[in-house]
Design a protein around this motif. Structure first.
Motif, short mmCIF file in Angstrom:
data_model
loop_
_atom_site.label_atom_id
_atom_site.label_comp_id
_atom_site.label_asym_id
_atom_site.label_seq_id
_atom_site.Cartn_x
_atom_site.Cartn_y
_atom_site.Cartn_z
N ALA A 90 0.83 -1.20 0.00
CA ALA A 90 0.00 0.00 0.00
C ALA A 90 0.86 1.25 0.00
N VAL A 91 1.95 1.23 0.76
CA VAL A 91 2.86 2.38 0.81
C VAL A 91 3.57 2.55 -0.53
N GLY A 92 4.01 1.46 -1.14
CA GLY A 92 4.67 1.57 -2.44
C GLY A 92 3.77 2.17 -3.49
N MET A 93 2.48 1.77 -3.48
CA MET A 93 1.52 2.33 -4.43
C MET A 93 1.22 3.78 -4.10
N ALA A 94 1.17 4.11 -2.81
CA ALA A 94 0.94 5.50 -2.40
C ALA A 94 2.09 6.39 -2.85
N ALA A 95 3.30 5.86 -2.83
CA ALA A 95 4.44 6.64 -3.32
C ALA A 95 4.28 6.95 -4.80
N PHE A 96 3.77 6.00 -5.56
CA PHE A 96 3.49 6.25 -6.98
C PHE A 96 2.45 7.35 -7.15
N ILE A 97 1.36 7.27 -6.39
CA ILE A 97 0.31 8.30 -6.46
C ILE A 97 0.86 9.66 -6.05
N ALA A 98 1.67 9.67 -5.01
CA ALA A 98 2.26 10.93 -4.53
C ALA A 98 3.18 11.53 -5.57
N LYS A 99 4.01 10.71 -6.19
CA LYS A 99 4.92 11.21 -7.22
C LYS A 99 4.15 11.72 -8.43
N GLU A 100 3.16 10.95 -8.85
CA GLU A 100 2.38 11.32 -10.02
C GLU A 100 1.67 12.65 -9.84
N ASN A 101 1.26 12.96 -8.61
CA ASN A 101 0.48 14.17 -8.34
C ASN A 101 1.28 15.24 -7.59
N SER A 102 2.58 14.98 -7.39
CA SER A 102 3.45 15.92 -6.68
C SER A 102 2.87 16.32 -5.33
N ASN A 121 2.49 15.15 -0.93
CA ASN A 121 3.02 14.41 0.19
C ASN A 121 2.00 13.36 0.64
N PRO A 122 2.42 12.40 1.49
CA PRO A 122 1.54 11.29 1.86
C PRO A 122 0.16 11.68 2.34
N ALA A 123 0.05 12.62 3.27
CA ALA A 123 -1.27 12.97 3.83
C ALA A 123 -2.16 13.62 2.79
N GLU A 124 -1.57 14.27 1.80
CA GLU A 124 -2.37 14.96 0.80
C GLU A 124 -3.12 13.99 -0.11
N ILE A 125 -2.72 12.74 -0.13
CA ILE A 125 -3.48 11.74 -0.89
C ILE A 125 -4.90 11.67 -0.36
N ILE A 126 -5.06 11.83 0.94
CA ILE A 126 -6.41 11.88 1.52
C ILE A 126 -7.02 13.26 1.32
N HIS A 127 -6.28 14.30 1.63
CA HIS A 127 -6.83 15.65 1.60
C HIS A 127 -7.24 16.08 0.19
N GLN A 128 -6.59 15.51 -0.84
CA GLN A 128 -6.92 15.86 -2.22
C GLN A 128 -7.77 14.79 -2.90
N ASN A 129 -8.41 13.96 -2.09
CA ASN A 129 -9.36 12.95 -2.59
C ASN A 129 -8.75 11.99 -3.60
N LEU A 130 -7.51 11.59 -3.32
CA LEU A 130 -6.82 10.63 -4.18
C LEU A 130 -6.87 9.21 -3.61
N ILE A 131 -7.57 9.05 -2.49
CA ILE A 131 -7.56 7.74 -1.84
C ILE A 131 -8.27 6.69 -2.70
#
Length: 758
Positions: A403-415, A417-427
């Motif tokens: 899950a963390v490895g995939m989250a790193a991909f999402i974070a990189k793709e969208n520039s 940080n980790p918490a922003e995946i939730i705050h920017q509705n990327l979950i």
């Protein structure tokens, strides 16, 4: 020749590495984190302070990998973790079913070296963290003892998978060590000071029978009288070694980070003292020809720091199976606390309490709440001491790592940080990507709009209909047996089965379901019947009047009666399984879980499968038959049985089972993915324990894919993996694909959980 004049001082050779994602820690969690990210195009530097990968699963420690399956000793059916860790365990079972730890080392190394996006640094320890501001890491410094080189690793994203949390600690991330009180989170199982707040370390040893007498002279440092100095050393079986001796544990009263060397020395004293007792006490004559083949040089750690995220998993999340909108993984090991005094304690070596099913792990537990670019994985995730007692095991840690490895991909793709995946509705995007990779998230199904199969018309040569499993075996009801059946809501089919007896007796039969439809704990009794058994063979018809209110697995329970022999079958079918009210002391399963006080856990019975070659299904007929194995399951987005089989299964008599995927218009296809049944119920322990097969009996070995011109697009023989990803050298244009399967054996019809095309 190199000649260097004397000088005041010198600097180490230094390498500057810049990457997308730095993963510190090469245990299973770090390995799965790195592989998952790398396969999505993320450049990864993986830093491991040991000479081999795998952490506690490596040949340096030799602990078997376990997670939600819990040695098949709980009620978590089909719960082996999916994705990369599943791929690794299936690979190891195929190549190393005997459980050689050295071979497992090589399998892990192979997996890492196969990924061009991973730079691997072994024997390299991080010792310094640099920050661009108080909440952000800019680089870490590490030293490799083998090449005398210092590495400066720069990245926008970091993951601490180090076990002790070295990066989080140096970066100033909020952490905890020790146990929370009952009052803080309302956890009734929070331990007392007397029991202790930390779990200790364990050190294992291997033995070998040489076939000739071998003497052993005990070293001076060893404990001399093991039976009096260790309260729980009451008996020993010379056939038990390695991680079966997990109870050789110590250190929970010490600092499990900084006192590790002291703990290791004490454990060496215990191990050599134990072996001295076995060899020289005279109580084990069978040990005369045995030698001490291997003793661990680093202890297997259970617990040290736990870091705080935006949420802390707690006991109630596990026992009540709470749902989370940001769920990205699952756990299912028991809440497994050990006395802090370990082997020197008078208390039992463990205190395990199971939940009725698997539980979700939320993404908010997987990053630091105050270091903005730091992911957390492995045993250091954000959980209370009590919840950690379940999440700490390696298969769960690896699942979280994916899950963390995939989250790193999402974070990189969208520039971000980790918490922003939730705050920017990327979950939701993160969850979909995980599901696509084979990760199972309880309660979630993949809805992939890019998958061409979702808009295709499906035609199959046959569909399996569960109407009868033929009688081929006879077995005494020494243990209560239940046949699990995937039933639709409404009237329960009539069940016809055969039983034999030498004298007249009675057989109690029950219809049970689980209180939660996706669980497999048969805690709700819908109906009971008592059947008269006559001497000889009995053909018995059971008509239940009960109505099911939802689609779920039901349990036809045959209560224990040694006077009765039940007819069984050798036929095995995806999503159909028998379970037994048996005992598995390895995971504190004594047939029924009965808490002796109010500690916030449930009382319930255990109904678990038996390992093959045992564990046969009951022979029966159903009226009406069950049509649960149709082609529509290919599109379900769930790639394992849950509340129904979720698989297309071909009819057994179909000699060449085929699935046609057709479109109205020509489609351009470059990638095809198929999901096979590698028996998610089998735990696949990685070392020490052997396995009955190297390929799971449900797995389709051979298949062919053809286009609309009958050209062979792809052909596979000898498959043993769960997910087959086919990337064609050149995209094809076709109006349909035909997948033709071969039955795995005469006793197992071919099954397919899903096909995706892109």
């Amino acid at each position: 020749m190199i000649i260097s004049e004397a000088t005041h001082s010198r600097n180490l050779k230094s390498n500057q590495l810049t990457t997308d994602f730095a993963v510190i820690g090469g245990g299973l969690a770090g390995v799965c984190t790195a592989i998952t990210a790398a396969r999505k195009g993320v450049k990864v530097v993986l830093v491991q302070d040991r000479p081999v990968l795998g952490g506690n699963s490596s040949s340096e420690v030799r602990l078997w990998i376990l997670g939600a399956t819990s040695h098949m000793g709980n009620n978590n059916r089909w719960s082996r973790e999916g994705g990369v860790i599943d791929e690794i365990l299936v690979e190891n079972t195929y190549k190393n079913k005997e459980g050689n730890a050295l071979i497992f080392d090589a399998i892990l190394l192979d997996k890492i070296l196969a990924e061009p996006n991973i730079t691997l640094l072994l024997n390299t320890a991080v010792h310094e963290v640099h920050k661009s501001d108080p909440e952000k890491i800019s680089s870490v410094k590490a030293f490799c003892s083998q090449n005398s080189t210092e590495y400066h690793i720069h990245a926008p994203l970091f993951c601490d998978a180090s076990g002790d949390g070295i990066v989080g600690f140096l970066a100033g991330a909020a952490f905890r060590m020790g146990a929370e009180s009952t009052e803080e989170f309302g956890e009734k199982f929070a331990p007392s000071k007397e029991y202790g707040e930390l779990l200790g370390h364990s050190l294992y040893f291997y033995t070998k029978d040489t076939g000739k007498p071998v003497k052993f002279t005990v070293p001076n440092f060893a404990l001399q009288d093991i039976t009096t100095e260790i309260p729980r050393f009451r008996n020993f079986n010379t056939k038990e070694y390695g991680c079966k001796l997990w109870w050789l544990e110590y250190g929970g009263r010490l600092d499990t980070v900084h006192d590790t060397e002291k703990i290791k020395m004490e454990l060496w004293k215990v191990v050599y003292g134990a072996w001295n007792y076995i060899k020289n006490s005279g109580n084990f004559p069978e040990a005369e020809t045995m030698t001490l083949e291997w003793v661990g040089t680093i202890p297997g750690k259970r617990e040290s720091r736990r870091f705080e995220g935006d949420y802390m998993l707690r006991q109630q999340d596990i026992i009540e199976q709470n749902t989370h909108d940001d769920a990205v993984a699952f756990g299912g090991w028991s809440i497994d606390l050990h006395p802090a005094d370990g082997v020197f304690s008078e208390k039992p070596g463990c205190n395990q309490w199971h939940s009725k099913g698997i539980y979700q792990i939320p993404y908010r537990c997987l990053y630091s709440k105050n270091i903005k670019n730091l992911f957390l994985t492995g045993r250091i995730i954000s959980a209370t001491h009590v919840a950690f007692a379940s999440t700490r095991v390696m298969a769960t840690a690896a699942h979280v790592g994916q899950a963390v490895g995939m989250a790193a991909f999402i974070a990189k793709e969208n520039s971000v940080n980790p918490a922003e995946i939730i705050h920017q509705n990327l979950i939701g995007r993160l969850q979909d990507e995980l599901l696509k990779s084979g990760q199972h998230i309880p309660g979630y199904a993949l809805n992939d709009q890019q998958d061409l199969v979702q808009t295709a018309k499906l035609t199959v040569s046959s569909e399996y209909v569960l109407d009868e499993l033929p009688s081929e075996l006879l077995k005494s009801l020494e243990i209560a047996t239940a046949q699990m059946l995937p039933l639709n809501e409404g009237k329960v089919p009539q069940v016809i089965f055969h039983a034999e007896a030498d004298e007249a007796t009675e057989l109690e039969v029950e219809l049970r379901i689980s209180g939660k439809s996706a669980n497999y704990t048969p805690d709700v009794i819908l109906e009971k019947q008592t059947l008269a058994i006559q001497p000889g063979r009995n053909c018995l018809h059971v008509d239940f009047s009960a109505q099911l209110t939802e689609t779920a697995y039901a349990f036809i329970v045959f209560h224990k009666n040694p006077k009765v022999k039940l007819h069984l079958t050798q036929q095995r079918v995806t999503g159909v399984i028998s379970v037994f009210n048996s005992v598995n002391k390895a995971v504190s399963n004594f047939g029924k879980q009965v808490p002796t006080e109010d500690i916030g856990v449930d009382e319930f019975e255990f109904w678990c499968p038996q390992r093959r070659p045992e564990g046969h299904n009951v022979a029966f007929k159903l009226n009406p038959s069950l049509n649960k194995f149709g082609k529509e399951n290919i599109k379900s987005g769930v790639y394992r049985p849950v509340n129904e089989p979720n698989a297309w299964v071909a009819a057994k008599e179909d000699k060449a089972p085929s699935l046609q995927i057709a479109w109205d218009e020509v489609q351009t296809i470059q990638k095809i993915e198929l999901f096979f049944d590698t028996d998610y119920d089998h735990p696949m322990e990685s070392v020490l324990m052997g396995h009955p097969e190297d390929v799971m009996p449900f797995c389709v070995r051979n298949y062919t894919i053809k286009d609309d011109l009958d050209n062979v697009v792809f052909e596979k023989s000898g498959n043993y993996q769960t997910i087959n990803t086919i990337v064609l050298d050149k995209a094809i244009s076709t109006k349909h694909l035909t997948v033709t399967l071969e039955h795995p054996s005469e006793n197992v019809p071919a099954a397919l959980f899903g096909v995706r095309c892109y």
